[in-house]
Design an enzyme around this catalytic site. Structure first.
Site, PDB file in Angstrom:
ATOM      1  N   LEU A 136       0.848  -1.193   0.000  1.00  0.00           N
ATOM      2  CA  LEU A 136       0.000   0.000   0.000  1.00  0.00           C
ATOM      3  C   LEU A 136       0.881   1.240   0.000  1.00  0.00           C
ATOM      4  CD1 LEU A 136      -2.704  -0.958   2.685  1.00  0.00           C
ATOM      5  CD2 LEU A 136      -2.882  -1.179   0.195  1.00  0.00           C
ATOM      6  N   ASP A 137       0.367   2.318  -0.594  1.00  0.00           N
ATOM      7  CA  ASP A 137       1.067   3.599  -0.535  1.00  0.00           C
ATOM      8  C   ASP A 137       1.243   4.022   0.921  1.00  0.00           C
ATOM      9  OD1 ASP A 137       0.975   3.659  -3.280  1.00  0.00           O
ATOM     10  OD2 ASP A 137      -0.696   5.077  -3.392  1.00  0.00           O
ATOM     11  N   ARG A 138       2.201   4.875   1.136  1.00  0.00           N
ATOM     12  CA  ARG A 138       2.525   5.361   2.486  1.00  0.00           C
ATOM     13  C   ARG A 138       1.288   5.822   3.251  1.00  0.00           C
ATOM     14  NH1 ARG A 138       7.092   8.167   4.782  1.00  0.00           N
ATOM     15  NH2 ARG A 138       6.424   9.511   6.482  1.00  0.00           N
ATOM     16  N   THR A 140      -1.939   5.284   2.504  1.00  0.00           N
ATOM     17  CA  THR A 140      -3.112   4.414   2.414  1.00  0.00           C
ATOM     18  C   THR A 140      -3.079   3.449   3.596  1.00  0.00           C
ATOM     19  OG1 THR A 140      -3.143   4.546   0.002  1.00  0.00           O
ATOM     20  CG2 THR A 140      -4.320   2.702   1.008  1.00  0.00           C
TER      21      THR A 140
END
Length: 296
Positions: A136-138, A140
């Site tokens: 996951l993105d930072r 998210t």
């Protein structure tokens, strides 16, 4: 720290197979894993006797393999960070990632989820390296699955490629989204940026499905499923149809109501290859999103 071992009982229809065929075709070991077992300290036993890959198997034989110890990267140091564990067994670890924490280390961050998992492994005396199944993105939040060994990771990677693994995201987006839909638009890097992505004709194939769960005064709550897994896919696709995520100022969202992109990985479903059953998990969104969802 004990090495990873696995064993199987040969079935009637598997009689006459040699060990190599049994492991590669019957148990889905990769050729590179089998090579490592042979040459990097692993072991193959049939009925408790050390054997080679040409051994012919009979019904009822006990085939046991010992995997060589995994090499832990010296570039990744364990870090004592809070870890919200949703599920754990001998093969998989599922955690609910907080926002503002990258999945893996980067030069721009201090700490990562992977380092927290590595610290947990060491605390539990597990000689394991990091095998993230999804990332996951930072900023998210939500469900991130780690395989505890290379074989477990390889089996789920095959499920990802065949789209058998299912994930559902929750997102809060600007505006009133009318109806459910699909965004089918290729994604590539934006010119002049190493971070930002955009829809472009020469990009990678990308498909996102969305359903409207609720509409508020100035934003909508969506459930989204990915048919592909491109970097920033949900963020780019929703911005491309005029509904950027709340808080996602990289792609046109306002940070007035929330200070990070309002995106949460809420559900995960996959076939557990060792339990031989489909398992499903859910994780509630964190307070910053929950406050906006419960506003009505």
């Amino acid at each position: 720290m004990s090495s990873l071992m696995m064993n199987w009982i040969v079935k009637e229809e598997e009689e006459g197979m040699i060990v190599r065929e049994y492991l590669l075709q019957g148990k889905s070991l990769s050729r590179s894993m089998l090579t490592d077992i042979k040459f990097k300290g692993g072991r193959i036993c049939v009925n408790g006797v050390s054997s080679n890959v040409r051994t012919i198997l009979n019904e009822g034989d006990n085939v046991e393999i010992t995997f060589p110890d995994e090499e832990i990267s010296e570039s990744m140091s364990p870090l004592d960070l809070p870890l919200h564990i949703i599920y754990e067994d001998d093969h998989y670890l599922l955690v609910n990632k907080q926002a503002n924490l990258p999945t893996i280390p980067s030069r721009h961050s201090v700490g990562s989820l992977a380092q927290a998992v590595l610290y947990y492994y060491k605390k539990m005396d597990l000689n394991r390296t990091i095998h993230p199944v999804n990332r996951l993105d930072r900023d998210t939040s939500g469900l991130v699955l780690f395989a505890k060994h290379r074989f477990a990771h390889d089996l789920l990677s095959k499920q990802q490629r065949s789209k058998e693994m299912k994930r559902m995201y929750l997102a809060l987006v600007h505006g009133a989204v009318i109806g459910n839909g699909e965004v089918n638009a290729p994604i590539g890097r934006r010119e002049g940026s190493i971070i930002e992505r955009t829809v472009r004709p020469d990009g990678q194939h990308a498909v996102t499905n969305y359903n409207v769960s609720e509409r508020y005064d100035s934003y909508s709550l969506l459930q989204l499923a990915l048919q592909t897994g491109r970097t920033h896919q949900i963020r780019v696709h929703m911005a491309s149809i005029g509904h950027p995520l709340l808080g996602d100022d990289l792609y046109g969202g306002s940070r007035e109501l929330i200070t990070r992109q309002a995106l949460h990985s809420a559900k995960l479903e996959f076939y557990h290859p060792f339990l031989e059953e489909t398992i499903r998990f859910e994780a509630d969104p964190p307070e910053d999103m929950k406050r906006l969802i419960q506003k009505k």
